[in-house]
Design a protein around this motif. Structure first.
Motif, mmCIF file in Angstrom:
data_model
loop_
_atom_site.group_PDB
_atom_site.id
_atom_site.type_symbol
_atom_site.label_atom_id
_atom_site.label_comp_id
_atom_site.label_asym_id
_atom_site.label_seq_id
_atom_site.Cartn_x
_atom_site.Cartn_y
_atom_site.Cartn_z
ATOM 1 N N GLY A 1 -0.466 4.249 16.687
ATOM 2 C CA GLY A 1 0.187 5.381 17.327
ATOM 3 C C GLY A 1 -0.750 6.567 17.423
ATOM 4 N N VAL A 2 -0.297 7.609 18.115
ATOM 5 C CA VAL A 2 -1.125 8.803 18.297
ATOM 6 C C VAL A 2 -1.337 9.570 17.002
ATOM 7 N N ASN A 3 -0.489 9.349 16.002
ATOM 8 C CA ASN A 3 -0.614 10.020 14.705
ATOM 9 C C ASN A 3 -0.856 9.026 13.572
ATOM 10 N N SER A 4 -1.560 7.944 13.865
ATOM 11 C CA SER A 4 -1.830 6.946 12.828
ATOM 12 C C SER A 4 -2.619 7.579 11.686
ATOM 13 N N GLY A 5 -2.269 7.159 10.479
ATOM 14 C CA GLY A 5 -3.004 7.606 9.307
ATOM 15 C C GLY A 5 -4.028 6.562 8.910
ATOM 16 N N PRO A 6 -5.051 6.957 8.184
ATOM 17 C CA PRO A 6 -6.099 6.010 7.802
ATOM 18 C C PRO A 6 -5.677 5.012 6.726
ATOM 19 N N GLU A 7 -4.569 5.275 6.058
ATOM 20 C CA GLU A 7 -4.135 4.416 4.963
ATOM 21 C C GLU A 7 -2.688 3.989 5.161
ATOM 22 N N MET A 8 -2.366 2.791 4.668
ATOM 23 C CA MET A 8 -1.009 2.247 4.754
ATOM 24 C C MET A 8 -0.454 2.017 3.363
ATOM 25 N N VAL A 9 0.835 2.221 3.226
ATOM 26 C CA VAL A 9 1.540 1.981 1.975
ATOM 27 C C VAL A 9 2.716 1.055 2.264
ATOM 28 N N VAL A 10 2.890 0.055 1.402
ATOM 29 C CA VAL A 10 4.043 -0.840 1.466
ATOM 30 C C VAL A 10 4.791 -0.679 0.151
ATOM 31 N N ILE A 11 6.103 -0.469 0.227
ATOM 32 C CA ILE A 11 6.929 -0.302 -0.968
ATOM 33 C C ILE A 11 7.885 -1.485 -1.052
ATOM 34 N N TYR A 12 7.851 -2.146 -2.208
ATOM 35 C CA TYR A 12 8.632 -3.357 -2.444
ATOM 36 C C TYR A 12 9.548 -3.125 -3.636
ATOM 37 N N LEU A 13 10.804 -3.532 -3.507
ATOM 38 C CA LEU A 13 11.770 -3.407 -4.588
ATOM 39 C C LEU A 13 11.947 -4.771 -5.249
ATOM 40 N N ALA A 14 11.402 -4.905 -6.456
ATOM 41 C CA ALA A 14 11.437 -6.195 -7.162
ATOM 42 C C ALA A 14 12.852 -6.595 -7.560
ATOM 43 N N ASP A 15 13.759 -5.658 -7.641
ATOM 44 C CA ASP A 15 15.142 -5.967 -8.009
ATOM 45 C C ASP A 15 15.880 -6.710 -6.894
ATOM 46 N N ARG A 16 15.482 -6.470 -5.645
ATOM 47 C CA ARG A 16 16.149 -7.108 -4.512
ATOM 48 C C ARG A 16 15.266 -8.120 -3.790
ATOM 49 N N GLY A 17 13.977 -8.120 -4.121
ATOM 50 C CA GLY A 17 13.072 -9.046 -3.458
ATOM 51 C C GLY A 17 12.839 -8.706 -1.998
ATOM 52 N N THR A 18 12.863 -7.380 -1.680
ATOM 53 C CA THR A 18 12.669 -6.957 -0.302
ATOM 54 C C THR A 18 11.698 -5.782 -0.212
ATOM 55 N N ILE A 19 11.038 -5.709 0.926
ATOM 56 C CA ILE A 19 10.252 -4.523 1.258
ATOM 57 C C ILE A 19 11.260 -3.449 1.645
ATOM 58 N N ILE A 20 11.082 -2.255 1.118
ATOM 59 C CA ILE A 20 12.034 -1.187 1.428
ATOM 60 C C ILE A 20 11.411 -0.064 2.254
#
Length: 163
Positions: free
Chosen positions: A122-141
């Motif tokens: 996108g036009v405002n892409s950042g240089p770094e990515m973060v993925v947050i995962y909830l181990a209690d539900r087994g899903t990316i949140i």
């Protein structure tokens, strides 16, 4: 693997290299949370012919928020967005585990340029990515781009499995 993540968070013990790879691999195959959530600022946002409802699936709300803020390009599909989060998890150079609001969280970090093809940035892409995962539900949140990891609210005492 989710139990392993929760045990590491509770115990604070160091993870073996094989365990860290197991965790990254698990997140790289995990579904994105689809629970219905309020769409807030993305209500009535139209993307790829679909208009976001007042309450909509979390994965969709996250995608349109990232497209609306210019992190991902305007033609990015939900599958492409989730695939990018999976790729970031596989290639994560930093991984932390911690508790937040009683939930067991895994945070994975990668460089955006290594993950997202230029045509989907996108036009405002950042240089770094973060993925947050909830181990209690087994899903990316959540999954988003940032200017630097220092802008992410990681609690003091988070355990770095890979840094």
């Amino acid at each position: 693997t989710d139990r392993l993540m929760r045990r590491l968070i509770r115990s604070g013990r160091a993870a073996a290299a094989q365990e860290v790879e197991q965790i990254a691999g698990r997140v790289a195959q995990a579904p994105f949370n689809t629970r219905v959530v309020p769409s807030k600022d993305q209500n009535e946002f139209e993307h790829l012919g679909r208009t976001t409802k007042e309450r909509d699936n979390s994965d969709w709300v996250h995608l349109v928020k990232r497209v609306d803020t210019g992190q991902w390009g305007p033609t990015t599909t939900l599958n492409e967005y989730v695939d990018d989060l999976h790729a970031a998890s596989r290639q994560a150079s930093k991984i932390a585990v911690y508790q937040r609001n009683g939930g067991n969280i895994v945070l994975l970090w990668a460089e955006t340029k290594d993950i997202i093809p230029p045509q989907r940035l996108g036009v405002n892409s950042g240089p770094e990515m973060v993925v947050i995962y909830l181990a209690d539900r087994g899903t990316i949140i959540s999954g988003y781009q940032v200017s630097s990891l220092s802008t992410v609210n990681i609690p003091e005492g988070a355990q770095w499995l890979r840094s």
